[in-house]
Design a protein around this motif. Structure first.
Motif, PDB file in Angstrom:
ATOM      1  N   SER A  17      68.965 113.238  21.743  1.00 56.20           N
ATOM      2  CA  SER A  17      69.594 114.590  22.353  1.00 56.20           C
ATOM      3  C   SER A  17      69.976 115.280  21.288  1.00 56.20           C
ATOM      4  CB  SER A  17      70.542 114.152  23.472  1.00 56.20           C
ATOM      5  OG  SER A  17      71.670 113.551  22.924  1.00 56.20           O
ATOM      6  N   GLU A  18      69.946 115.051  20.101  1.00 56.24           N
ATOM      7  CA  GLU A  18      70.401 115.960  19.061  1.00 56.24           C
ATOM      8  C   GLU A  18      69.860 117.319  18.884  1.00 56.24           C
ATOM      9  OE1 GLU A  18      72.506 114.291  17.714  1.00 56.24           O
ATOM     10  OE2 GLU A  18      71.970 112.259  18.673  1.00 56.24           O
ATOM     11  N   GLY A  19      68.575 117.357  19.567  1.00 55.48           N
ATOM     12  CA  GLY A  19      67.891 118.967  19.556  1.00 55.48           C
ATOM     13  C   GLY A  19      68.587 119.670  20.466  1.00 55.48           C
ATOM     14  N   LEU A  20      69.304 119.251  21.565  1.00 52.49           N
ATOM     15  CA  LEU A  20      70.146 120.129  22.357  1.00 52.49           C
ATOM     16  C   LEU A  20      71.588 120.655  21.671  1.00 52.49           C
ATOM     17  CD1 LEU A  20      70.119 118.061  25.992  1.00 52.49           C
ATOM     18  CD2 LEU A  20      68.573 120.007  24.935  1.00 52.49           C
ATOM     19  N   SER A  65      69.986 107.742  11.506  1.00 55.08           N
ATOM     20  CA  SER A  65      68.716 108.922  11.367  1.00 55.08           C
ATOM     21  C   SER A  65      68.963 110.053  12.219  1.00 55.08           C
ATOM     22  CB  SER A  65      67.440 108.398  11.568  1.00 55.08           C
ATOM     23  OG  SER A  65      67.117 107.230  10.674  1.00 55.08           O
ATOM     24  N   GLN A  66      69.483 110.012  13.497  1.00 57.16           N
ATOM     25  CA  GLN A  66      69.715 111.004  14.320  1.00 57.16           C
ATOM     26  C   GLN A  66      70.445 111.938  13.732  1.00 57.16           C
ATOM     27  OE1 GLN A  66      69.515 107.736  14.980  1.00 57.16           O
ATOM     28  NE2 GLN A  66      68.946 107.570  17.042  1.00 57.16           N
ATOM     29  N   TYR A  67      71.569 111.399  12.683  1.00 54.00           N
ATOM     30  CA  TYR A  67      72.860 112.461  12.362  1.00 54.00           C
ATOM     31  C   TYR A  67      71.941 113.376  11.380  1.00 54.00           C
ATOM     32  CZ  TYR A  67      76.049 108.843  14.391  1.00 54.00           C
ATOM     33  OH  TYR A  67      76.523 108.146  15.174  1.00 54.00           O
ATOM     34  N   PHE A  68      70.932 113.133  10.526  1.00 49.13           N
ATOM     35  CA  PHE A  68      70.304 114.019   9.771  1.00 49.13           C
ATOM     36  C   PHE A  68      69.878 115.226  10.536  1.00 49.13           C
ATOM     37  CE2 PHE A  68      68.334 109.993   7.666  1.00 49.13           C
ATOM     38  CZ  PHE A  68      69.781 109.694   7.080  1.00 49.13           C
ATOM     39  N   LEU A  69      69.661 115.300  11.755  1.00 44.12           N
ATOM     40  CA  LEU A  69      69.250 116.516  12.568  1.00 44.12           C
ATOM     41  C   LEU A  69      70.505 117.270  12.518  1.00 44.12           C
ATOM     42  CD1 LEU A  69      66.720 114.750  13.185  1.00 44.12           C
ATOM     43  CD2 LEU A  69      66.747 115.846  15.487  1.00 44.12           C
ATOM     44  N   TRP A  70      71.730 117.009  12.440  1.00 41.83           N
ATOM     45  CA  TRP A  70      73.039 117.726  12.525  1.00 41.83           C
ATOM     46  C   TRP A  70      72.967 118.648  11.464  1.00 41.83           C
ATOM     47  CZ3 TRP A  70      77.448 113.651  13.522  1.00 41.83           C
ATOM     48  CH2 TRP A  70      77.211 112.932  14.773  1.00 41.83           C
ATOM     49  N   ALA A  86      62.424 128.822   8.974  1.00 43.71           N
ATOM     50  CA  ALA A  86      62.485 128.194  10.256  1.00 43.71           C
ATOM     51  C   ALA A  86      61.847 127.046  10.169  1.00 43.71           C
ATOM     52  CB  ALA A  86      62.595 129.288  11.424  1.00 43.71           C
ATOM     53  N   SER A  87      60.667 127.204   9.698  1.00 44.88           N
ATOM     54  CA  SER A  87      59.470 125.797   9.633  1.00 44.88           C
ATOM     55  C   SER A  87      60.040 124.707   9.018  1.00 44.88           C
ATOM     56  CB  SER A  87      58.281 126.426   9.077  1.00 44.88           C
ATOM     57  OG  SER A  87      57.682 127.429   9.590  1.00 44.88           O
ATOM     58  N   ILE A  88      61.204 124.581   8.075  1.00 46.17           N
ATOM     59  CA  ILE A  88      61.853 123.705   7.518  1.00 46.17           C
ATOM     60  C   ILE A  88      62.423 122.813   8.990  1.00 46.17           C
ATOM     61  CG2 ILE A  88      63.700 122.700   6.445  1.00 46.17           C
ATOM     62  CD1 ILE A  88      63.530 125.146   4.745  1.00 46.17           C
ATOM     63  N   TRP A  89      62.794 123.336   9.972  1.00 47.47           N
ATOM     64  CA  TRP A  89      63.175 122.554  11.180  1.00 47.47           C
ATOM     65  C   TRP A  89      62.022 122.577  12.107  1.00 47.47           C
ATOM     66  CZ3 TRP A  89      67.273 120.047  13.332  1.00 47.47           C
ATOM     67  CH2 TRP A  89      67.161 120.046  14.827  1.00 47.47           C
ATOM     68  N   LEU A  90      61.331 123.680  12.574  1.00 40.95           N
ATOM     69  CA  LEU A  90      60.256 123.457  13.458  1.00 40.95           C
ATOM     70  C   LEU A  90      59.153 122.466  13.131  1.00 40.95           C
ATOM     71  CD1 LEU A  90      60.056 127.218  14.574  1.00 40.95           C
ATOM     72  CD2 LEU A  90      61.125 125.602  16.037  1.00 40.95           C
ATOM     73  N   LEU A  91      58.736 122.481  11.866  1.00 41.99           N
ATOM     74  CA  LEU A  91      57.665 121.577  11.618  1.00 41.99           C
ATOM     75  C   LEU A  91      58.102 120.398  10.823  1.00 41.99           C
ATOM     76  CD1 LEU A  91      55.196 124.585  10.491  1.00 41.99           C
ATOM     77  CD2 LEU A  91      55.538 123.651  12.693  1.00 41.99           C
ATOM     78  N   ASN A  92      59.207 119.978  11.037  1.00 40.38           N
ATOM     79  CA  ASN A  92      59.704 118.630  10.340  1.00 40.38           C
ATOM     80  C   ASN A  92      59.627 117.554  11.054  1.00 40.38           C
ATOM     81  OD1 ASN A  92      61.664 116.729   9.070  1.00 40.38           O
ATOM     82  ND2 ASN A  92      62.799 118.432   8.334  1.00 40.38           N
ATOM     83  N   PRO A  93      58.767 116.590  10.580  1.00 40.63           N
ATOM     84  CA  PRO A  93      58.236 115.448  11.177  1.00 40.63           C
ATOM     85  C   PRO A  93      59.482 114.715  11.475  1.00 40.63           C
ATOM     86  CG  PRO A  93      57.726 115.208   8.933  1.00 40.63           C
ATOM     87  CD  PRO A  93      58.173 116.546   9.096  1.00 40.63           C
ATOM     88  N   VAL A 117      62.450 115.706  12.791  1.00 40.38           N
ATOM     89  CA  VAL A 117      63.161 116.089  13.882  1.00 40.38           C
ATOM     90  C   VAL A 117      61.993 116.056  15.128  1.00 40.38           C
ATOM     91  CG1 VAL A 117      63.542 118.558  14.707  1.00 40.38           C
ATOM     92  CG2 VAL A 117      64.086 118.233  12.420  1.00 40.38           C
ATOM     93  N   ALA A 118      60.810 116.205  14.775  1.00 42.39           N
ATOM     94  CA  ALA A 118      59.917 115.884  15.865  1.00 42.39           C
ATOM     95  C   ALA A 118      59.857 114.438  16.581  1.00 42.39           C
ATOM     96  CB  ALA A 118      58.508 116.278  15.518  1.00 42.39           C
ATOM     97  N   THR A 119      60.076 113.569  15.520  1.00 38.60           N
ATOM     98  CA  THR A 119      60.030 111.974  15.844  1.00 38.60           C
ATOM     99  C   THR A 119      61.153 111.809  16.471  1.00 38.60           C
ATOM    100  OG1 THR A 119      58.415 111.748  13.831  1.00 38.60           O
ATOM    101  CG2 THR A 119      59.825 109.914  14.679  1.00 38.60           C
ATOM    102  N   ILE A 120      62.412 112.174  16.095  1.00 38.42           N
ATOM    103  CA  ILE A 120      63.632 111.712  16.546  1.00 38.42           C
ATOM    104  C   ILE A 120      63.679 112.355  17.951  1.00 38.42           C
ATOM    105  CG2 ILE A 120      66.147 112.116  16.460  1.00 38.42           C
ATOM    106  CD1 ILE A 120      65.779 111.915  13.402  1.00 38.42           C
ATOM    107  N   SER A 121      63.244 113.531  18.110  1.00 33.01           N
ATOM    108  CA  SER A 121      63.457 114.239  19.613  1.00 33.01           C
ATOM    109  C   SER A 121      62.567 113.457  20.556  1.00 33.01           C
ATOM    110  CB  SER A 121      63.010 115.598  19.524  1.00 33.01           C
ATOM    111  OG  SER A 121      64.388 116.283  18.948  1.00 33.01           O
ATOM    112  N   THR A 122      61.240 113.317  20.377  1.00 33.65           N
ATOM    113  CA  THR A 122      60.579 112.690  21.181  1.00 33.65           C
ATOM    114  C   THR A 122      60.339 111.319  21.269  1.00 33.65           C
ATOM    115  OG1 THR A 122      58.750 112.531  19.188  1.00 33.65           O
ATOM    116  CG2 THR A 122      58.604 114.437  20.546  1.00 33.65           C
TER     117      THR A 122
END
Length: 438
Positions: A127-130, A323-328, A109-116, A118-123
């Protein structure tokens, strides 16, 4: 740690955003908050140009209109969404047929949770995290046989962002009698409803869970659309759905269609041709792979990994790829990696990652020269870089399909086999060479 990291990052970047040479906040976040301001004044969110999303998003971000202190409310909300999605990933890895230990599940799960990324795009305010929460919650609901909840989440997800509709064929195909626990009654049911012929197979295909999922998801999707249309009229349909069919965005677009879209955007809108434009046909290979071929070939072997392959294909072949689409697909990566060739062969996995990052970096360098330095790099630089990135993604997709298609054992079954072998070895040792019954 993931919760604290996300919230600290959201607060930290907001405090220093005015001092950065490049703006940290994504332009989309200003679009979101402007749309929310229009809603707070009693107007339509679509009064804000380039707002192409469901009104639900503008409603969610209404607190950003209360005062300047609340401006970053959306960023915090999106970061919290990342954490909730990570928690759901752990649940699926542990209880959704994967059978992982908590420690191992947290690592993946850290592949998602600690992924820079993911963190960068959301902050930055995407809205891809939702959406990740909706997709992983959908997967959890399906694996736990909560069909009504799954239908609700599928309908909501497609309303929120169109692409989750590609999961419907996989889920429907996966929901056979064997998966829903009625395999023993299948043969008797088939005989009663028409034998083993085509009619009998067709009748038995429409089992209860499949019908329930279809009805609930369609009802949810249409109810939300009717509600929004009744409030905002045709602009809702045009901006939320129809726009994406004809969009020709070329900025920040990793797709090999980038240059073609740029050339099309410069042509007068009055120009007519009897032949369809090439970019308007881009959806044919994209939808064939993601919504037809991959579900039929792979879904019954491994549903979560198939959903990853579908999403990866959808993003790779999309005429607009940011880049946002990578979160999908990154939120689905923890379900595939444990049994993948990339993890089984560490050097192969690292080489693939370096190629993915390297070709992406080459594209970003060309895009920086174009957008910030004003140097024309469309051909050959940007186009060749886009082709290289596309080629690497196609290679990765091919390896995914090969891995899933090989029918690798789920983790829980592998662990059972290893445990049985270990117990067998211990029993033989204790029996001093004698046959010991286990």
């Amino acid at each position: 740690m993931a919760v604290a990291g996300s919230l600290v990052k959201a607060a930290g970047v907001e405090g220093g955003r005015r001092q950065l040479p490049l703006k940290y906040t994504d332009i989309d976040y200003y679009v979101f908050t402007d749309a929310s301001r229009f809603v707070s004044l009693g107007h339509s969110p679509y009064d804000r140009e380039t707002y192409r999303y469901t009104p639900l998003l503008a409603w969610l971000l209404l607190p950003t209109t209360w005062s300047t202190i609340w401006f970053s409310f959306g960023k915090v909300l999106f970061a919290v969404g990342d954490v909730v999605a990570g928690w759901l990933i752990v649940l699926v890895l542990r209880d959704g047929g994967r059978g992982m230990s908590l420690e191992r599940a947290l690592k993946f799960a850290s592949i998602w949770l600690l992924n820079p990324i993911v963190a960068t795009i959301s902050t930055r305010g995407s809205s891809e995290g939702l959406l990740a929460v909706m997709v992983i919650a959908l997967l959890w609901a399906i694996t736990k046989k909560k069909i009504g909840l799954a239908g609700l989440l599928l309908g909501l997800g497609v309303h929120f962002k169109i692409y989750p509709f590609i999961y419907a064929p996989s889920i429907i195909w996966w929901l056979d009698d064997e998966q829903i626990g009625s395999g023993t009654a299948k043969s008797k049911s088939t005989m009663k409803k028409g034998g083993n012929g085509l009619i009998g197979l067709a009748v038995n295909f429409f089992n209860g869970p499949r019908i329930k999922l279809a009805l609930v998801s369609f009802t949810t999707f249409m109810s939300l659309n009717i509600l929004m249309y009744s409030i905002y009229g045709h602009p809702f349909l045009q901006q939320t759905f129809l726009h994406h069919i004809t969009r020709i965005d070329h900025r920040h677009n990793f797709s090999p269609y980038n240059t073609l879209l740029y050339l099309s955007s410069s042509q007068p809108t009055t120009t007519h041709s009897s032949l369809p434009k090439l970019e308007s046909l881009a959806f044919i290979p994209q939808l064939f792979l993601s919504a037809i071929a991959l579900p039929l070939l792979l879904a019954k072997k491994d549903l979560p990994s198939t959903m990853l392959a579908q999403t990866f294909a959808f993003v790779t072949f999309n005429k607009v790829c940011t880049s946002q689409y990578f979160l999908w697909y990154l939120c689905l990566l923890p379900f595939y990696l444990p049994n993948s060739s990339f993890l089984a062969n560490g050097y192969y996995g690292i080489a693939t990652l370096l190629l993915w990052v390297g070709t992406q970096g080459a594209w970003l360098q060309q895009a920086y020269n174009l957008e910030f330095l004003g140097i024309s790099t469309f051909v050959p630089g940007l186009w060749v870089a886009a082709l290289a990135f596309f080629g690497v993604n196609c290679w990765i997709l091919g390896q995914m399909v090969a891995d899933i298609g090989s029918g690798s054992k789920p983790i829980n079954e592998t662990r059972k086999d290893e445990k049985a072998k270990a117990l067998g070895g211990q029993a033989i040792g204790k029996g001093r060479g004698k046959v010991v019954k286990i």
